[in-house]
Design a protein around this motif. Structure first.
Motif, PDB file in Angstrom:
ATOM      1  N   GLY A 108       0.832  -1.197   0.000  1.00 30.21           N
ATOM      2  CA  GLY A 108       0.000   0.000   0.000  1.00 30.21           C
ATOM      3  C   GLY A 108       0.870   1.252   0.000  1.00 30.21           C
ATOM      4  N   PHE A 109       1.956   1.183   0.731  1.00 27.68           N
ATOM      5  CA  PHE A 109       2.871   2.325   0.836  1.00 27.68           C
ATOM      6  C   PHE A 109       3.404   2.709  -0.546  1.00 27.68           C
ATOM      7  N   THR A 110       3.902   1.705  -1.275  1.00 27.57           N
ATOM      8  CA  THR A 110       4.476   2.028  -2.586  1.00 27.57           C
ATOM      9  C   THR A 110       3.392   2.390  -3.607  1.00 27.57           C
ATOM     10  N   THR A 111       2.165   1.951  -3.377  1.00 26.42           N
ATOM     11  CA  THR A 111       1.087   2.356  -4.284  1.00 26.42           C
ATOM     12  C   THR A 111       0.894   3.864  -4.197  1.00 26.42           C
ATOM     13  N   ASN A 112       0.784   4.371  -2.964  1.00 26.92           N
ATOM     14  CA  ASN A 112       0.608   5.823  -2.812  1.00 26.92           C
ATOM     15  C   ASN A 112       1.795   6.577  -3.389  1.00 26.92           C
ATOM     16  N   GLN A 113       2.987   6.090  -3.099  1.00 31.37           N
ATOM     17  CA  GLN A 113       4.179   6.757  -3.639  1.00 31.37           C
ATOM     18  C   GLN A 113       4.175   6.721  -5.156  1.00 31.37           C
ATOM     19  N   PHE A 179      -9.441   6.933   8.532  1.00 32.62           N
ATOM     20  CA  PHE A 179      -8.165   7.424   9.073  1.00 32.62           C
ATOM     21  C   PHE A 179      -7.607   6.396  10.052  1.00 32.62           C
ATOM     22  N   SER A 180      -6.330   6.053   9.832  1.00 30.21           N
ATOM     23  CA  SER A 180      -5.774   4.853  10.470  1.00 30.21           C
ATOM     24  C   SER A 180      -5.551   4.994  11.962  1.00 30.21           C
ATOM     25  N   MET A 181      -5.398   6.205  12.466  1.00 35.40           N
ATOM     26  CA  MET A 181      -5.123   6.356  13.894  1.00 35.40           C
ATOM     27  C   MET A 181      -6.367   6.719  14.697  1.00 35.40           C
ATOM     28  N   ALA A 207      -7.089   1.839   2.609  1.00 38.06           N
ATOM     29  CA  ALA A 207      -6.340   0.788   3.301  1.00 38.06           C
ATOM     30  C   ALA A 207      -7.155   0.170   4.446  1.00 38.06           C
ATOM     31  N   HIS A 208      -7.810   1.020   5.246  1.00 35.44           N
ATOM     32  CA  HIS A 208      -8.560   0.506   6.395  1.00 35.44           C
ATOM     33  C   HIS A 208     -10.051   0.340   6.103  1.00 35.44           C
ATOM     34  N   ALA A 209     -10.440   0.498   4.839  1.00 35.27           N
ATOM     35  CA  ALA A 209     -11.856   0.359   4.500  1.00 35.27           C
ATOM     36  C   ALA A 209     -12.113  -0.835   3.602  1.00 35.27           C
ATOM     37  N   GLY A 235      -5.572   1.086  -2.191  1.00 35.76           N
ATOM     38  CA  GLY A 235      -5.811   0.303  -0.986  1.00 35.76           C
ATOM     39  C   GLY A 235      -4.686  -0.681  -0.776  1.00 35.76           C
ATOM     40  N   THR A 236      -4.821  -1.450   0.262  1.00 36.48           N
ATOM     41  CA  THR A 236      -3.779  -2.425   0.560  1.00 36.48           C
ATOM     42  C   THR A 236      -4.359  -3.832   0.538  1.00 36.48           C
ATOM     43  N   LEU A 237      -3.505  -4.778   0.252  1.00 41.44           N
ATOM     44  CA  LEU A 237      -3.895  -6.191   0.295  1.00 41.44           C
ATOM     45  C   LEU A 237      -3.373  -6.841   1.572  1.00 41.44           C
ATOM     46  N   SER A 238      -2.875  -5.983   2.490  1.00 37.67           N
ATOM     47  CA  SER A 238      -2.184  -6.513   3.672  1.00 37.67           C
ATOM     48  C   SER A 238      -3.000  -6.416   4.958  1.00 37.67           C
ATOM     49  N   LYS A 239      -4.145  -5.772   4.905  1.00 34.25           N
ATOM     50  CA  LYS A 239      -4.927  -5.621   6.147  1.00 34.25           C
ATOM     51  C   LYS A 239      -6.108  -6.601   6.091  1.00 34.25           C
TER      52      LYS A 239
HETATM   53  N1  PMP Z   1      -2.361   3.744   3.708  1.00 33.82           N
HETATM   54  C1  PMP Z   1      -2.880   3.697   4.943  1.00 33.82           C
HETATM   55  C2  PMP Z   1      -4.015   4.618   5.308  1.00 33.82           C
HETATM   56  C3  PMP Z   1      -2.383   2.779   5.883  1.00 33.82           C
HETATM   57  O1  PMP Z   1      -2.872   2.722   7.120  1.00 33.82           O
HETATM   58  C4  PMP Z   1      -1.338   1.908   5.495  1.00 33.82           C
HETATM   59  C5  PMP Z   1      -0.794   0.855   6.446  1.00 33.82           C
HETATM   60  N2  PMP Z   1      -0.068   1.297   7.511  1.00 33.82           N
HETATM   61  C6  PMP Z   1      -0.824   2.013   4.207  1.00 33.82           C
HETATM   62  C7  PMP Z   1      -1.366   2.923   3.329  1.00 33.82           C
HETATM   63  C8  PMP Z   1       0.312   1.143   3.765  1.00 33.82           C
HETATM   64  O2  PMP Z   1      -0.129  -0.132   3.422  1.00 33.82           O
HETATM   65  P1  PMP Z   1       0.899  -1.342   3.395  1.00 33.82           P
HETATM   66  O3  PMP Z   1       1.066  -1.823   4.782  1.00 33.82           O
HETATM   67  O4  PMP Z   1       0.254  -2.337   2.476  1.00 33.82           O
HETATM   68  O5  PMP Z   1       2.179  -0.816   2.821  1.00 33.82           O
END
Ligand code: PMP
Length: 391
Positions: A108-113, A179-181, A207-209, A235-239
Motif C-alpha cells: 500500500g505504501f508504494t502504491t501511494n508513492q 483514518f488509520s489512527m 487501506a482501512h476500509a 488500498g492495501t492487500l495486507s490488512k
Molecule cells: N495507507 C494507509 C491509510 C495505511 O494505514 C497503510 C498501512 N499502515 C498504508 C497505506 C500502507 O499499506 P501497506 O502496509 O500495504 O504498505
C-alpha cells in the motif's frame, strides 16, 4: 564501529522520554490470540480485520500456487515478472471495486508513492487532508506539484484551498477513506460535491476500509454510493485482505500510464505466486463469506461500547479502528506494557505517528475474536487503567 554516535544520542533521548520501542516478535500465527514470549495473549493490534491471514482457503491457495509456480517470480512486472495470475487478480479487483481497471503494487505504501509521484507535474496541485497516512505524505514529497494541506476533514478549509487553486492544470484532492489512527471516515459525499464544483480529481486511500466498509467490503466509495464519482481508489492487500500488496483501481488510462511511469511498479520485483494466489482467494472469500464482515462490525460495536461504558476516550472512531486516547506519551507506553503483562497485546502509538499529547493505545478487533475474549480484554483494560490513574 564508530560513526553513528549522533544517531545513538537521539535514541538515548527517546529512551529517557519513554518513547523508545522494542519490536514485539510473535511466536504463533496471527489470530484473536497470539503467542508472545511463550505466553498466549489477546491480539488487539493487528490489521487482520477478517482473520484472513490464516483462513484455510488462503493457505491452500498459497500452497498450491507455490507448488505449481515456485517461490518467486524472478523479474519486475514489465520485463518477465507478470504471471497470468497477476492479471487475474487485477481483473478481479477492478470488478470488485466497480472500476475499469486496476494495478497491483508491492505494498500500500508504494502504491501511494507510485501514483502520486507519477501523475502530477509542476503544473498541478495536490490538496491533502492534514491527517493522511505517511505514505501519502511521502508520495506528495516526491512530486513537483504544488501542495496544500486542509484541516482534518474540514470541508470549509478544503473549499478555501480549492478556490485558491483554480489556475492549476489538475487539482487532486487526496484523503484516507478511514483514518488509520482515529478510525473516523472521510466525509466523501461532501468531498465529491466540492470536487465536482471546482473541477478536481479525487484519490481515496481505502487501506482501512477495503474488506471493512461497503457491500462485501468494497470500501468507502461504495459505502457512500459514490461508485463512478471518485477517480482513484487505492488500498492495501495486507490488512483485511490478509496478505501483502497494494492496488490502485481506476480508469484504463490511469492504469496504462502507471504501467509506464509508476516507479515502484517498474523497478521492483513482482509478488510471489503464493501472495498473488492468496489475494485472489481473499477477494473470493469477501464475495462468498459476507458473514465475516458482519461479525467484525458486531465485535467492533461490542468492544467500543464496552470501552465507552468504562469511561475511556475513544475519540471520533466510527469503524473497528478504536483508539483509547491516553494523551501523555510515557503513560501510554506504560499502559500498553501493563496490558501486555496482563495478557492483552494493544500497542501504544505516540508522536510522530500521532500529534504530541495525543498518544493512544490503538485497538482493532477482528472477526476472529469471541465475545468472551473481548470481555476479558475490557476487564484487563479497566484493571490496567485504574492502576495507572488513566481511568
Ligand atoms: N495507507 C494507509 C491509510 C495505511 O494505514 C497503510 C498501512 N499502515 C498504508 C497505506 C500502507 O499499506 P501497506 O502496509 O500495504 O504498505
Amino acid at each position: 564501529m564508530k560513526g553513528f554516535e549522533y544517531l545513538q544520542e537521539e535514541l538515548d533521548q527517546m529512551k529517557e522520554q519513554g518513547t523508545f520501542r522494542k519490536l514485539v516478535p510473535l511466536e504463533s500465527e496471527q489470530g484473536s490470540k497470539v503467542v508472545i514470549d511463550g505466553r498466549e495473549v489477546i491480539q488487539l493490534s493487528s490489521n487482520n480485520y477478517l482473520g484472513l491471514t490464516s483462513h484455510p482457503r488462503l493457505r491452500k491457495a498459497a500452497i498450491e500456487a507455490t507448488e505449481k509456480y515456485g517461490a518467486g517470480t524472478g523479474s519486475v512486472r514489465t520485463i518477465a515478472g507478470t504471471f497470468s495470475m497477476h492479471e487475474e487478480l487485477e481483473r478481479n479487483l477492478a470488478k470488485f471495486k466497480h472500476t475499469e481497471a486496476s494495478l497491483v503494487f508491492q505494498s500500500g505504501f508504494t502504491t501511494n508513492q507510485g501514483v502520486l509521484s507519477s501523475i502530477l507535474t509542476s503544473e498541478d496541485v495536490v490538496i491533502s487532508d492534514a491527517l493522511n497516512h505517511a505514505s501519502i505524505i511521502d508520495g506528495i514529497r516526491l512530486t513537483k506539484a504544488a501542495r496544500k494541506v486542509y484541516k482534518h476533514v474540514d470541508m470549509e478549509d478544503l473549499e478555501r484551498a480549492l478556490k485558491e487553486c483554480s489556475d492549476y492544470r489538475v487539482r487532486l484532492i487526496v484523503t484516507d477513506g478511514v483514518f488509520s489512527m482515529d478510525g473516523n471516515i472521510a466525509p466523501l459525499p461532501q468531498i465529491v460535491e466540492l470536487a465536482e464544483k471546482y473541477d478536481a480529481l479525487i484519490m481515496v486511500d481505502d487501506a482501512h476500509a477495503s474488506g471493512v466498509l461497503g457491500e462485501n467490503g468494497r470500501g468507502t466509495v461504495n459505502h457512500f454510493g459514490l461508485d463512478g464519482r471518485v477517480h482513484i481508489q487505492v488500498g492495501t492487500l495486507s490488512k483485511a485482505i490478509g496478505v501483502l500488496g497494494g492496488y490502485v483501481a481506476s480508469t484504463q488510462t490511469l492504469i496504462d500510464y502507471l504501467i509506464h511511469k509508476g516507479r515502484p511498479f517498474l523497478f521492483s520485483t513482482s509478488h510471489p505466486p503464493a501472495v498473488t494466489a492468496a489475494c485472489i482467494e481473499a477477494i473470493n472469500v469477501l464475495l462468498e463469506e459476507p458473514e465475516l464482515i458482519e461479525k467484525l462490525w458486531d465485535n467492533a460495536k461490542f468492544f467500543k461500547d464496552g470501552l465507552t461504558k468504562l469511561g475511556f476516550d475513544t475519540g471520533k472512531s466510527e469503524t473497528p479502528v478504536t483508539p483509547v486516547i491516553v494523551g501523555d506519551e510515557k503513560k501510554c507506553h506504560q499502559f500498553s506494557d501493563k496490558l501486555l503483562e496482563y495478557g492483552v497485546f494493544a500497542q501504544g502509538i505516540a508522536f510522530p505517528t500521532v500529534s504530541k499529547g495525543q498518544a493512544r493505545v490503538r485497538t482493532i478487533v477482528t472477526a476472529q475474536h469471541s465475545k468472551e475474549e473481548l470481555q476479558e480484554a475490557l476487564n484487563l483494560f479497566e484493571k490496567a487503567a485504574k492502576e495507572l490513574n488513566i481511568l
